[in-house]
Design a protein around this motif. Sequence first.
Motif, PDB file in Angstrom:
ATOM      1  N   VAL A 158     -33.409  79.075  39.009  1.00 21.95           N
ATOM      2  CA  VAL A 158     -33.679  78.171  40.128  1.00 21.95           C
ATOM      3  C   VAL A 158     -35.063  78.431  40.711  1.00 21.95           C
ATOM      4  O   VAL A 158     -35.762  77.503  41.137  1.00 21.95           O
ATOM      5  CB  VAL A 158     -32.592  78.322  41.213  1.00 21.95           C
ATOM      6  N   TYR A 159     -35.474  79.695  40.710  1.00 23.71           N
ATOM      7  CA  TYR A 159     -36.804  80.069  41.211  1.00 23.71           C
ATOM      8  C   TYR A 159     -37.896  79.280  40.506  1.00 23.71           C
ATOM      9  O   TYR A 159     -38.861  78.824  41.132  1.00 23.71           O
ATOM     10  CB  TYR A 159     -37.011  81.565  41.001  1.00 23.71           C
ATOM     11  N   GLN A 160     -37.753  79.081  39.212  1.00 26.26           N
ATOM     12  CA  GLN A 160     -38.759  78.359  38.438  1.00 26.26           C
ATOM     13  C   GLN A 160     -38.881  76.898  38.863  1.00 26.26           C
ATOM     14  O   GLN A 160     -39.921  76.275  38.657  1.00 26.26           O
ATOM     15  CB  GLN A 160     -38.412  78.456  36.947  1.00 26.26           C
ATOM     16  N   GLN A 161     -37.838  76.355  39.480  1.00 29.37           N
ATOM     17  CA  GLN A 161     -37.863  74.973  39.947  1.00 29.37           C
ATOM     18  C   GLN A 161     -38.412  74.842  41.363  1.00 29.37           C
ATOM     19  O   GLN A 161     -38.941  73.812  41.736  1.00 29.37           O
ATOM     20  CB  GLN A 161     -36.439  74.396  39.919  1.00 29.37           C
ATOM     21  N   LEU A 190     -35.849  73.160  47.623  1.00 32.57           N
ATOM     22  CA  LEU A 190     -34.951  74.192  48.152  1.00 32.57           C
ATOM     23  C   LEU A 190     -33.739  73.570  48.836  1.00 32.57           C
ATOM     24  O   LEU A 190     -32.597  74.006  48.633  1.00 32.57           O
ATOM     25  CB  LEU A 190     -35.710  75.085  49.140  1.00 32.57           C
ATOM     26  N   LEU A 191     -33.973  72.543  49.641  1.00 34.38           N
ATOM     27  CA  LEU A 191     -32.889  71.945  50.422  1.00 34.38           C
ATOM     28  C   LEU A 191     -31.932  71.120  49.574  1.00 34.38           C
ATOM     29  O   LEU A 191     -30.887  70.683  50.065  1.00 34.38           O
ATOM     30  CB  LEU A 191     -33.469  71.101  51.559  1.00 34.38           C
ATOM     31  N   LYS A 192     -32.263  70.901  48.327  1.00 35.55           N
ATOM     32  CA  LYS A 192     -31.317  70.241  47.422  1.00 35.55           C
ATOM     33  C   LYS A 192     -30.196  71.195  47.006  1.00 35.55           C
ATOM     34  O   LYS A 192     -29.157  70.759  46.508  1.00 35.55           O
ATOM     35  CB  LYS A 192     -32.042  69.746  46.168  1.00 35.55           C
ATOM     36  N   LEU A 193     -30.418  72.489  47.218  1.00 39.30           N
ATOM     37  CA  LEU A 193     -29.435  73.487  46.812  1.00 39.30           C
ATOM     38  C   LEU A 193     -28.385  73.653  47.906  1.00 39.30           C
ATOM     39  O   LEU A 193     -28.733  73.915  49.059  1.00 39.30           O
ATOM     40  CB  LEU A 193     -30.125  74.834  46.562  1.00 39.30           C
ATOM     41  N   PRO A 194     -27.108  73.504  47.594  1.00 40.64           N
ATOM     42  CA  PRO A 194     -26.076  73.633  48.616  1.00 40.64           C
ATOM     43  C   PRO A 194     -25.981  75.042  49.195  1.00 40.64           C
ATOM     44  O   PRO A 194     -25.524  75.227  50.313  1.00 40.64           O
ATOM     45  CB  PRO A 194     -24.789  73.255  47.865  1.00 40.64           C
ATOM     46  N   ASN A 195     -26.400  76.039  48.437  1.00 40.04           N
ATOM     47  CA  ASN A 195     -26.348  77.432  48.898  1.00 40.04           C
ATOM     48  C   ASN A 195     -27.738  78.053  48.895  1.00 40.04           C
ATOM     49  O   ASN A 195     -27.941  79.164  48.410  1.00 40.04           O
ATOM     50  CB  ASN A 195     -25.404  78.242  48.022  1.00 40.04           C
ATOM     51  N   TYR A 196     -28.718  77.324  49.459  1.00 33.28           N
ATOM     52  CA  TYR A 196     -30.107  77.777  49.400  1.00 33.28           C
ATOM     53  C   TYR A 196     -30.316  79.111  50.109  1.00 33.28           C
ATOM     54  O   TYR A 196     -31.221  79.884  49.768  1.00 33.28           O
ATOM     55  CB  TYR A 196     -31.055  76.709  49.968  1.00 33.28           C
ATOM     56  N   LYS A 197     -29.481  79.420  51.113  1.00 35.04           N
ATOM     57  CA  LYS A 197     -29.640  80.691  51.834  1.00 35.04           C
ATOM     58  C   LYS A 197     -29.430  81.873  50.892  1.00 35.04           C
ATOM     59  O   LYS A 197     -30.143  82.876  50.980  1.00 35.04           O
ATOM     60  CB  LYS A 197     -28.667  80.754  53.002  1.00 35.04           C
ATOM     61  N   VAL A 211     -36.615  77.454  57.789  1.00 34.47           N
ATOM     62  CA  VAL A 211     -36.579  76.267  56.930  1.00 34.47           C
ATOM     63  C   VAL A 211     -36.661  74.989  57.754  1.00 34.47           C
ATOM     64  O   VAL A 211     -37.309  74.014  57.363  1.00 34.47           O
ATOM     65  CB  VAL A 211     -35.288  76.273  56.070  1.00 34.47           C
ATOM     66  N   GLU A 212     -36.018  74.973  58.923  1.00 32.68           N
ATOM     67  CA  GLU A 212     -35.977  73.778  59.767  1.00 32.68           C
ATOM     68  C   GLU A 212     -36.954  73.837  60.937  1.00 32.68           C
ATOM     69  O   GLU A 212     -36.997  72.920  61.747  1.00 32.68           O
ATOM     70  CB  GLU A 212     -34.554  73.581  60.320  1.00 32.68           C
ATOM     71  N   SER A 213     -37.728  74.897  61.042  1.00 34.03           N
ATOM     72  CA  SER A 213     -38.613  75.058  62.198  1.00 34.03           C
ATOM     73  C   SER A 213     -39.924  74.310  62.014  1.00 34.03           C
ATOM     74  O   SER A 213     -40.198  73.748  60.954  1.00 34.03           O
ATOM     75  CB  SER A 213     -38.886  76.543  62.444  1.00 34.03           C
ATOM     76  N   GLN A 214     -40.761  74.328  63.045  1.00 33.31           N
ATOM     77  CA  GLN A 214     -42.048  73.642  62.981  1.00 33.31           C
ATOM     78  C   GLN A 214     -43.062  74.491  62.220  1.00 33.31           C
ATOM     79  O   GLN A 214     -42.909  75.701  62.074  1.00 33.31           O
ATOM     80  CB  GLN A 214     -42.555  73.366  64.393  1.00 33.31           C
ATOM     81  N   LYS A 261     -43.876  79.134  57.609  1.00 38.45           N
ATOM     82  CA  LYS A 261     -43.509  77.729  57.438  1.00 38.45           C
ATOM     83  C   LYS A 261     -44.778  76.901  57.571  1.00 38.45           C
ATOM     84  O   LYS A 261     -45.464  76.954  58.585  1.00 38.45           O
ATOM     85  CB  LYS A 261     -42.490  77.314  58.505  1.00 38.45           C
ATOM     86  N   ASP A 262     -45.085  76.139  56.526  1.00 34.40           N
ATOM     87  CA  ASP A 262     -46.284  75.305  56.532  1.00 34.40           C
ATOM     88  C   ASP A 262     -45.934  73.943  55.952  1.00 34.40           C
ATOM     89  O   ASP A 262     -45.925  73.753  54.732  1.00 34.40           O
ATOM     90  CB  ASP A 262     -47.411  75.956  55.730  1.00 34.40           C
ATOM     91  N   ARG A 263     -45.612  73.009  56.830  1.00 38.60           N
ATOM     92  CA  ARG A 263     -45.259  71.641  56.451  1.00 38.60           C
ATOM     93  C   ARG A 263     -44.134  71.611  55.415  1.00 38.60           C
ATOM     94  O   ARG A 263     -42.983  71.823  55.750  1.00 38.60           O
ATOM     95  CB  ARG A 263     -46.489  70.885  55.960  1.00 38.60           C
ATOM     96  N   LYS A 264     -44.476  71.395  54.166  1.00 39.75           N
ATOM     97  CA  LYS A 264     -43.463  71.206  53.124  1.00 39.75           C
ATOM     98  C   LYS A 264     -43.160  72.474  52.343  1.00 39.75           C
ATOM     99  O   LYS A 264     -42.439  72.419  51.336  1.00 39.75           O
ATOM    100  CB  LYS A 264     -43.936  70.118  52.153  1.00 39.75           C
ATOM    101  N   PHE A 265     -43.681  73.604  52.825  1.00 40.40           N
ATOM    102  CA  PHE A 265     -43.508  74.839  52.057  1.00 40.40           C
ATOM    103  C   PHE A 265     -43.150  76.011  52.958  1.00 40.40           C
ATOM    104  O   PHE A 265     -43.486  76.030  54.147  1.00 40.40           O
ATOM    105  CB  PHE A 265     -44.801  75.187  51.308  1.00 40.40           C
ATOM    106  N   LEU A 266     -42.480  76.991  52.360  1.00 37.80           N
ATOM    107  CA  LEU A 266     -42.453  78.344  52.890  1.00 37.80           C
ATOM    108  C   LEU A 266     -43.422  79.136  52.034  1.00 37.80           C
ATOM    109  O   LEU A 266     -43.354  79.100  50.801  1.00 37.80           O
ATOM    110  CB  LEU A 266     -41.054  78.965  52.787  1.00 37.80           C
ATOM    111  N   ILE A 267     -44.341  79.850  52.680  1.00 38.51           N
ATOM    112  CA  ILE A 267     -45.376  80.573  51.945  1.00 38.51           C
ATOM    113  C   ILE A 267     -45.186  82.074  52.172  1.00 38.51           C
ATOM    114  O   ILE A 267     -45.184  82.541  53.314  1.00 38.51           O
ATOM    115  CB  ILE A 267     -46.785  80.152  52.393  1.00 38.51           C
TER     116      ILE A 267
END
Length: 436
Positions: free
Chosen positions: A234-237, A253-260, A282-285, A299-305
Amino acid sequence: MLEKLKNHIAQNLPFLEHKKLFLAVSGGLDSMVLLHLLQQLPYEIAVLHCNFQLRGLESFGDQNFIQNYANQHDIPIFITQFDTTAFAKDYKLSTQVAARELRYSWFYEQLETLNFDYLLTAHHADDTLETFFINLTRGTGLEGLTGIPMQNEQVIRPLLPFSRQEMELYAKENKIEWREDSSNASDKYLRNKIRHHLIPTLKELNPNFIASFQKTQNYLQEAQEMVEDAAIMVYQQVAKAHENDIYFDLKQLLKLPNYKSYLYQWLHEFGFTAWQDIYDLVESQSGKQVFAAKYRLLKDRKFLILNPIDFEPTNEEFLIEKSATVVKIPLNLSFCKVDDISVATNETIFVDEEKLVFPLVLRKWKTGDFLQPFGMNGKTKKVSKLYKDEKLSLIEKENTWILCSNNQIVWVVGIRQDERFKIENSTENILKIALI
């Protein structure tokens, strides 16, 4: 027990053959049994002993005991002494954690200095059982229930298949002497409470409890391996590496039901412990961060870095004299005069040298900084707004340098040139400045 150990090593640790082995020996039952067993096998061995000076004369009694044993059997021995109490106080650690830090640091130092291949410790099945319950009481994940690993880098634990009862029987049959650690009788430590009270009750309920537990450990280890395999796929995706940073695509990431669970698998090895803060990220600004000792997650827009914290915010300024042709610190720049200009890019600019006031200054962004972006007909723009429009992440902002002349911005390096220093019809000396 000797034959069982031979078979275990042949099946699971064959790489030990013809290697130089250190044995960590405290003088207690477990380590003396390990030493006795290894003396009968065809390995080149030496003993490492740590005196933590925590039990007064008793600690020095242990040291003298193992020193005498090694001398009598012509076994090389290396001994060190630690002021463990002072170290624990200085670094605000528990005594147990301080002792662990000190001994393993010294062990690895000896491995390298004396050119030995592996360090063998006497951890056994009961130690694994105790560790299981310690981790269970602390709310661990699956990995914390899988037991003590047989190998961790250069540290090998060949006695994990054996119980304390087997070792006691072997010691009595072979008339092995050992030292009793008086602290083992105290219930001050959680491990001792589990050893003295919980485990005897479990063994009373099931005389074969250790064997049953080892089967459970094997099942847990197999489950952990399956989890790790799934996490890699999954990491590769979801994740992509860029230089020292890792970008996690939130949409994927959010497509995964158990992303945590996946975040835990990917991030726990980096030292993170504030899991709810990470899940909330994941849901923060944009701009929110969670820190570990050596890493941060942004958290940077569409990514976690994810990136290492290997730098300190700097107010340092670097001066560039008029005679400079190449600058290598803090980044690589070239300066050369040219007769005409080619197309300017983000990485190459052309300026009127007569408009510059030397020495030029390279520095980081400061609050209130503004420039007149090239091509905007003299309109000013705050550098903070430029960063926002360029959609720079916090990490990219921190790593961007600004070239200045007499407190005026010449170039936000790699991003935008200032119009005040542009080439005009009257320009006589054209200076080309480029990232190299």
